[in-house]
Scaffold this motif. Structure first.
Motif: not given
Ligand code: FAQ
Length: 311
Positions: A35-37, A42-45, A134-139, A145-147, A204-208, A269-271
Protein backbone atom coordinates in the motif's frame (compact mmCIF):
# COMPACT_ATOMS: atom_id res chain seq x y z
CA UNK A 1 25.11 -18.66 -3.12
CA UNK A 2 25.19 -16.87 0.21
CA UNK A 3 22.81 -18.14 2.83
CA UNK A 4 21.57 -15.98 5.64
CA UNK A 5 20.97 -17.55 9.02
CA UNK A 6 17.25 -18.22 9.36
CA UNK A 7 15.93 -15.58 11.74
CA UNK A 8 12.30 -15.10 12.67
CA UNK A 9 10.52 -11.93 11.59
CA UNK A 10 10.17 -10.72 15.18
CA UNK A 11 13.84 -11.34 16.00
CA UNK A 12 14.87 -9.54 12.85
CA UNK A 13 12.82 -6.48 13.78
CA UNK A 14 13.97 -6.57 17.42
CA UNK A 15 17.55 -6.55 16.17
CA UNK A 16 16.84 -3.64 13.76
CA UNK A 17 17.65 -5.97 10.87
CA UNK A 18 16.31 -5.70 7.32
CA UNK A 19 13.56 -7.94 5.98
CA UNK A 20 14.40 -9.18 2.49
CA UNK A 21 11.97 -10.38 -0.23
CA UNK A 22 12.42 -14.12 0.43
CA UNK A 23 12.13 -13.80 4.22
CA UNK A 24 8.98 -14.86 5.94
CA UNK A 25 6.79 -11.93 6.88
CA UNK A 26 3.23 -11.51 8.16
CA UNK A 27 0.64 -10.94 5.44
CA UNK A 28 -0.45 -7.67 7.01
CA UNK A 29 3.16 -6.37 6.93
CA UNK A 30 3.38 -7.26 3.25
CA UNK A 31 0.03 -5.59 2.51
CA UNK A 32 1.00 -2.41 4.37
CA UNK A 33 4.24 -2.16 2.44
CA UNK A 34 2.52 -2.72 -0.89
CA UNK A 35 0.00 0.00 0.00
CA UNK A 36 2.64 2.52 1.04
CA UNK A 37 5.21 1.78 -1.68
CA UNK A 38 2.57 1.71 -4.44
CA UNK A 39 1.09 4.97 -3.19
CA UNK A 40 4.56 6.45 -3.10
CA UNK A 41 5.32 5.24 -6.66
CA UNK A 42 2.01 6.61 -7.97
CA UNK A 43 2.81 9.97 -6.31
CA UNK A 44 6.12 10.22 -8.12
CA UNK A 45 4.45 9.53 -11.48
CA UNK A 46 1.40 11.78 -10.99
CA UNK A 47 3.81 14.34 -9.49
CA UNK A 48 5.35 14.81 -12.93
CA UNK A 49 2.22 16.60 -14.14
CA UNK A 50 2.19 19.89 -12.16
CA UNK A 51 5.81 20.69 -13.03
CA UNK A 52 5.63 19.14 -16.50
CA UNK A 53 3.06 21.86 -17.15
CA UNK A 54 5.90 24.43 -17.10
CA UNK A 55 8.56 22.68 -19.23
CA UNK A 56 7.41 24.38 -22.42
CA UNK A 57 7.17 27.77 -20.67
CA UNK A 58 10.31 27.80 -18.50
CA UNK A 59 11.82 31.31 -18.60
CA UNK A 60 15.20 30.28 -20.10
CA UNK A 61 16.93 27.37 -21.81
CA UNK A 62 18.88 26.70 -18.61
CA UNK A 63 15.69 26.58 -16.50
CA UNK A 64 14.05 24.30 -19.09
CA UNK A 65 16.98 21.84 -19.05
CA UNK A 66 16.99 21.73 -15.24
CA UNK A 67 13.23 21.23 -15.03
CA UNK A 68 13.26 18.47 -17.66
CA UNK A 69 15.96 16.66 -15.71
CA UNK A 70 13.98 17.00 -12.49
CA UNK A 71 10.75 15.68 -13.98
CA UNK A 72 12.69 12.78 -15.50
CA UNK A 73 14.13 12.05 -12.05
CA UNK A 74 10.56 11.73 -10.70
CA UNK A 75 9.78 9.19 -13.43
CA UNK A 76 12.88 7.25 -12.41
CA UNK A 77 11.81 7.31 -8.74
CA UNK A 78 8.41 5.96 -9.71
CA UNK A 79 9.89 3.08 -11.72
CA UNK A 80 12.35 2.32 -8.94
CA UNK A 81 9.52 2.18 -6.41
CA UNK A 82 7.31 -0.04 -8.62
CA UNK A 83 10.28 -2.41 -8.81
CA UNK A 84 10.57 -2.35 -4.98
CA UNK A 85 6.83 -3.12 -4.70
CA UNK A 86 7.19 -6.03 -7.14
CA UNK A 87 9.68 -7.70 -4.79
CA UNK A 88 6.64 -8.23 -2.53
CA UNK A 89 4.97 -10.42 -5.14
CA UNK A 90 2.62 -7.92 -6.77
CA UNK A 91 2.42 -7.03 -10.43
CA UNK A 92 3.07 -3.48 -11.65
CA UNK A 93 0.23 -3.65 -14.20
CA UNK A 94 -2.14 -4.53 -11.37
CA UNK A 95 -0.92 -1.62 -9.23
CA UNK A 96 -1.49 0.76 -12.14
CA UNK A 97 -4.94 -0.67 -12.65
CA UNK A 98 -5.73 -0.03 -8.97
CA UNK A 99 -4.59 3.59 -9.32
CA UNK A 100 -6.59 4.12 -12.50
CA UNK A 101 -9.75 2.75 -10.93
CA UNK A 102 -9.37 4.78 -7.73
CA UNK A 103 -8.54 1.84 -5.44
CA UNK A 104 -5.05 3.13 -4.63
CA UNK A 105 -4.07 6.65 -3.69
CA UNK A 106 -1.36 9.18 -4.51
CA UNK A 107 -0.19 12.17 -2.52
CA UNK A 108 -2.71 14.96 -1.96
CA UNK A 109 -0.16 17.62 -2.92
CA UNK A 110 -0.26 16.84 -6.63
CA UNK A 111 -3.90 17.88 -6.86
CA UNK A 112 -3.03 21.58 -6.66
CA UNK A 113 -2.49 23.64 -9.81
CA UNK A 114 0.76 25.29 -10.93
CA UNK A 115 -0.48 28.74 -11.91
CA UNK A 116 2.85 30.59 -12.33
CA UNK A 117 6.54 29.86 -12.85
CA UNK A 118 7.10 30.59 -9.14
CA UNK A 119 5.01 27.51 -8.34
CA UNK A 120 7.84 25.39 -9.79
CA UNK A 121 10.12 27.04 -7.21
CA UNK A 122 7.61 26.51 -4.40
CA UNK A 123 7.20 22.83 -5.32
CA UNK A 124 10.96 22.28 -5.32
CA UNK A 125 11.50 24.13 -2.05
CA UNK A 126 8.42 23.04 -0.06
CA UNK A 127 7.15 19.82 -1.67
CA UNK A 128 10.56 18.25 -2.24
CA UNK A 129 11.62 19.67 1.14
CA UNK A 130 8.70 17.89 2.81
CA UNK A 131 9.42 14.75 0.78
CA UNK A 132 13.01 14.70 2.07
CA UNK A 133 11.96 15.08 5.71
CA UNK A 134 9.50 12.22 5.25
CA UNK A 135 11.84 10.00 3.23
CA UNK A 136 15.19 10.28 5.02
CA UNK A 137 13.89 8.13 7.91
CA UNK A 138 12.51 5.67 5.32
CA UNK A 139 16.15 4.93 4.38
CA UNK A 140 16.07 2.95 7.67
CA UNK A 141 12.76 1.25 6.90
CA UNK A 142 12.69 -2.40 7.98
CA UNK A 143 12.02 -3.60 4.42
CA UNK A 144 15.39 -3.73 2.63
CA UNK A 145 14.40 -3.00 -1.01
CA UNK A 146 12.32 0.06 0.00
CA UNK A 147 15.05 1.36 2.33
CA UNK A 148 17.72 1.03 -0.36
CA UNK A 149 15.53 2.72 -2.99
CA UNK A 150 15.10 5.64 -0.60
CA UNK A 151 18.86 6.25 -0.27
CA UNK A 152 19.21 7.05 -3.94
CA UNK A 153 15.91 8.89 -4.19
CA UNK A 154 16.76 11.18 -1.24
CA UNK A 155 20.01 12.25 -2.89
CA UNK A 156 18.09 13.40 -5.94
CA UNK A 157 15.36 15.03 -3.86
CA UNK A 158 17.93 17.16 -2.10
CA UNK A 159 19.12 18.51 -5.45
CA UNK A 160 15.47 19.19 -6.34
CA UNK A 161 14.94 21.10 -3.13
CA UNK A 162 17.95 23.31 -3.79
CA UNK A 163 16.82 24.09 -7.33
CA UNK A 164 13.41 25.17 -5.99
CA UNK A 165 15.06 27.35 -3.35
CA UNK A 166 17.26 28.91 -6.02
CA UNK A 167 14.29 29.73 -8.27
CA UNK A 168 12.51 31.45 -5.37
CA UNK A 169 15.70 33.23 -4.29
CA UNK A 170 16.10 34.66 -7.80
CA UNK A 171 12.46 35.78 -7.92
CA UNK A 172 12.41 37.20 -4.39
CA UNK A 173 15.48 39.32 -5.24
CA UNK A 174 13.99 40.40 -8.59
CA UNK A 175 11.43 43.02 -9.58
CA UNK A 176 8.45 43.78 -7.29
CA UNK A 177 6.24 41.71 -9.64
CA UNK A 178 8.62 38.74 -9.34
CA UNK A 179 8.72 39.09 -5.55
CA UNK A 180 4.92 39.14 -5.46
CA UNK A 181 4.78 36.04 -7.67
CA UNK A 182 7.17 34.17 -5.33
CA UNK A 183 5.18 35.21 -2.24
CA UNK A 184 1.89 34.17 -3.84
CA UNK A 185 3.27 30.71 -4.68
CA UNK A 186 4.49 30.22 -1.10
CA UNK A 187 1.13 31.43 0.24
CA UNK A 188 -0.69 28.79 -1.83
CA UNK A 189 1.72 25.86 -1.28
CA UNK A 190 2.54 26.22 2.44
CA UNK A 191 -0.55 24.61 3.97
CA UNK A 192 -0.88 21.81 1.35
CA UNK A 193 2.83 21.01 1.97
CA UNK A 194 2.13 20.61 5.70
CA UNK A 195 -0.75 18.27 4.83
CA UNK A 196 1.56 15.95 2.87
CA UNK A 197 2.66 14.43 6.18
CA UNK A 198 -0.81 12.96 6.61
CA UNK A 199 -3.51 13.33 9.27
CA UNK A 200 -2.59 14.23 12.86
CA UNK A 201 -1.29 11.36 14.99
CA UNK A 202 -4.55 10.88 16.87
CA UNK A 203 -6.36 10.42 13.54
CA UNK A 204 -3.77 8.30 11.70
CA UNK A 205 -5.05 4.70 11.64
CA UNK A 206 -1.89 3.13 10.17
CA UNK A 207 0.83 4.85 12.20
CA UNK A 208 0.97 2.75 15.33
CA UNK A 209 1.33 -0.59 13.54
CA UNK A 210 3.66 0.83 10.88
CA UNK A 211 5.93 2.21 13.59
CA UNK A 212 5.90 -1.08 15.51
CA UNK A 213 7.02 -2.79 12.30
CA UNK A 214 9.77 -0.27 11.65
CA UNK A 215 8.19 0.84 8.37
CA UNK A 216 7.64 4.36 9.70
CA UNK A 217 10.30 5.59 12.11
CA UNK A 218 8.57 8.83 13.19
CA UNK A 219 4.95 9.87 13.45
CA UNK A 220 3.21 12.21 11.00
CA UNK A 221 3.20 15.09 13.53
CA UNK A 222 6.87 14.59 14.48
CA UNK A 223 7.91 14.84 10.84
CA UNK A 224 5.63 17.82 10.24
CA UNK A 225 7.28 19.65 13.17
CA UNK A 226 10.71 18.78 11.83
CA UNK A 227 9.74 20.27 8.45
CA UNK A 228 8.50 23.51 10.03
CA UNK A 229 11.70 23.81 12.09
CA UNK A 230 13.81 23.35 8.97
CA UNK A 231 11.77 25.66 6.75
CA UNK A 232 11.20 28.77 8.89
CA UNK A 233 14.88 29.88 8.81
CA UNK A 234 15.02 29.12 5.07
CA UNK A 235 12.01 31.40 4.48
CA UNK A 236 13.86 34.14 6.35
CA UNK A 237 16.90 33.61 4.12
CA UNK A 238 14.64 33.88 1.07
CA UNK A 239 13.01 37.08 2.35
CA UNK A 240 9.57 35.46 2.01
CA UNK A 241 6.82 35.20 4.61
CA UNK A 242 5.11 31.94 5.55
CA UNK A 243 1.33 32.54 5.60
CA UNK A 244 0.85 31.70 9.27
CA UNK A 245 0.95 34.51 11.87
CA UNK A 246 1.15 31.91 14.65
CA UNK A 247 4.68 30.82 13.66
CA UNK A 248 6.97 31.67 16.57
CA UNK A 249 9.99 30.10 18.24
CA UNK A 250 9.01 28.29 21.42
CA UNK A 251 12.01 28.33 23.75
CA UNK A 252 10.51 25.81 26.11
CA UNK A 253 9.73 23.20 23.44
CA UNK A 254 12.82 23.97 21.36
CA UNK A 255 10.60 24.07 18.27
CA UNK A 256 8.60 26.55 16.21
CA UNK A 257 4.92 26.79 17.10
CA UNK A 258 2.53 27.00 14.17
CA UNK A 259 -1.19 27.52 13.65
CA UNK A 260 -3.88 24.83 13.30
CA UNK A 261 -4.12 22.95 10.00
CA UNK A 262 -7.47 22.60 8.24
CA UNK A 263 -7.47 18.82 7.89
CA UNK A 264 -10.94 18.80 6.34
CA UNK A 265 -9.17 20.10 3.23
CA UNK A 266 -6.74 17.14 3.29
CA UNK A 267 -9.58 14.62 3.63
CA UNK A 268 -11.53 16.28 0.82
CA UNK A 269 -8.50 16.17 -1.48
CA UNK A 270 -7.86 12.50 -0.58
CA UNK A 271 -11.53 11.78 -1.33
CA UNK A 272 -11.02 13.09 -4.87
CA UNK A 273 -12.34 16.62 -4.42
CA UNK A 274 -9.17 18.69 -4.68
CA UNK A 275 -8.78 21.37 -7.34
CA UNK A 276 -7.11 19.09 -9.92
CA UNK A 277 -7.93 15.46 -8.96
CA UNK A 278 -10.07 14.76 -12.02
CA UNK A 279 -7.65 16.42 -14.42
CA UNK A 280 -4.65 14.51 -13.00
CA UNK A 281 -6.36 11.13 -13.23
CA UNK A 282 -7.80 11.76 -16.71
CA UNK A 283 -4.34 12.73 -17.97
CA UNK A 284 -2.74 9.68 -16.36
CA UNK A 285 -5.29 7.23 -17.77
CA UNK A 286 -5.02 8.82 -21.23
CA UNK A 287 -1.20 8.55 -21.18
CA UNK A 288 -1.49 4.89 -20.14
CA UNK A 289 -3.92 4.14 -22.98
CA UNK A 290 -1.77 6.01 -25.48
CA UNK A 291 1.18 3.86 -24.40
CA UNK A 292 -0.60 0.53 -24.98
CA UNK A 293 1.17 -0.03 -28.30
CA UNK A 294 4.59 0.33 -26.60
CA UNK A 295 3.72 -2.35 -24.05
CA UNK A 296 2.37 -4.63 -26.79
CA UNK A 297 5.47 -4.14 -28.95
CA UNK A 298 7.79 -4.80 -25.99
CA UNK A 299 5.90 -8.01 -25.09
CA UNK A 300 5.92 -9.20 -28.71
CA UNK A 301 9.66 -8.54 -28.94
CA UNK A 302 10.33 -10.38 -25.66
CA UNK A 303 8.25 -13.36 -26.84
CA UNK A 304 10.17 -13.44 -30.14
CA UNK A 305 13.53 -13.34 -28.36
CA UNK A 306 12.44 -16.13 -26.00
CA UNK A 307 11.25 -18.30 -28.94
CA UNK A 308 14.53 -17.68 -30.75
CA UNK A 309 16.69 -18.68 -27.77
CA UNK A 310 14.62 -21.85 -27.34
CA UNK A 311 14.97 -22.80 -30.98
N1 FAQ B 1 -2.13 12.19 0.46
O1 FAQ B 1 -2.77 6.32 8.71
P1 FAQ B 1 -2.14 7.35 7.85
C1 FAQ B 1 6.97 12.76 -3.78
C2 FAQ B 1 -3.87 8.47 3.53
S1 FAQ B 1 6.59 12.90 -2.12
C3 FAQ B 1 -2.94 11.15 0.16
O2 FAQ B 1 -1.33 8.40 8.50
P2 FAQ B 1 0.21 6.20 6.56
C4 FAQ B 1 8.20 13.47 -4.29
C5 FAQ B 1 -3.12 7.20 3.85
O3 FAQ B 1 -2.65 6.58 2.68
C6 FAQ B 1 4.92 12.27 -1.91
N2 FAQ B 1 -3.31 10.21 1.08
O4 FAQ B 1 -1.33 6.61 6.66
C7 FAQ B 1 7.92 14.37 -5.42
C8 FAQ B 1 -4.17 6.40 4.56
O5 FAQ B 1 -5.09 5.84 3.62
P3 FAQ B 1 -5.13 4.25 3.28
C9 FAQ B 1 4.84 10.77 -1.77
C10 FAQ B 1 -2.81 10.35 2.32
O6 FAQ B 1 0.40 5.47 5.31
C11 FAQ B 1 8.09 15.74 -5.29
C12 FAQ B 1 -4.98 7.46 5.30
O7 FAQ B 1 -4.73 8.67 4.62
N3 FAQ B 1 5.51 10.32 -0.61
O8 FAQ B 1 6.22 12.12 -4.43
C13 FAQ B 1 -1.94 11.39 2.69
O9 FAQ B 1 0.65 5.55 7.83
C14 FAQ B 1 7.83 16.62 -6.35
C15 FAQ B 1 -4.62 7.55 6.77
O10 FAQ B 1 -3.27 8.07 6.96
C16 FAQ B 1 5.16 9.20 0.04
O11 FAQ B 1 4.24 8.52 -0.36
C17 FAQ B 1 -1.60 12.33 1.71
N4 FAQ B 1 -0.79 13.38 1.95
O12 FAQ B 1 0.97 7.60 6.49
C18 FAQ B 1 7.50 13.89 -6.67
C19 FAQ B 1 6.00 8.82 1.24
N5 FAQ B 1 -1.60 11.25 3.99
O13 FAQ B 1 -3.92 3.99 2.44
C20 FAQ B 1 7.22 14.77 -7.74
C21 FAQ B 1 5.72 7.46 1.79
C22 FAQ B 1 -2.26 10.16 4.43
O14 FAQ B 1 -5.09 3.54 4.62
C23 FAQ B 1 7.40 16.16 -7.56
N6 FAQ B 1 4.48 7.40 2.51
N7 FAQ B 1 -2.98 9.62 3.43
O15 FAQ B 1 -6.40 4.05 2.53
C24 FAQ B 1 4.35 7.69 3.84
O16 FAQ B 1 5.29 8.07 4.50
C25 FAQ B 1 2.99 7.49 4.47
O17 FAQ B 1 2.22 6.67 3.62
C26 FAQ B 1 2.23 8.81 4.79
C27 FAQ B 1 0.83 8.45 5.36
C28 FAQ B 1 2.98 9.63 5.82
C29 FAQ B 1 2.01 9.64 3.51
Amino acid sequence: LRYRRAVSFDDLLADDGRVEPRDEMPDAYRRTLVRQIAQHAHSEIIGMQPEGNWISRAPSLRRKAILMAKVQDEAGHGLYLYAAAETLGVDRADLLDQLHTGRQKYSSIFNYPTLTWADVGAIGWLVDGAAIVNQVPLCRCSYGPYARAMVRICKEESFHQRQGFEILHTLSHGTPAQQAMAQDAVDRYWWPALMMFGPPDDDSPNSEQSMAWGIKRFSNDELRQRFVDMTVPQAEALGLTLPDPAIAWNEERGHYDFGPIDFTELFEVIRGNGPCNRERMAHKVQAHEDGAWVREAASAYAAKQAARSEG
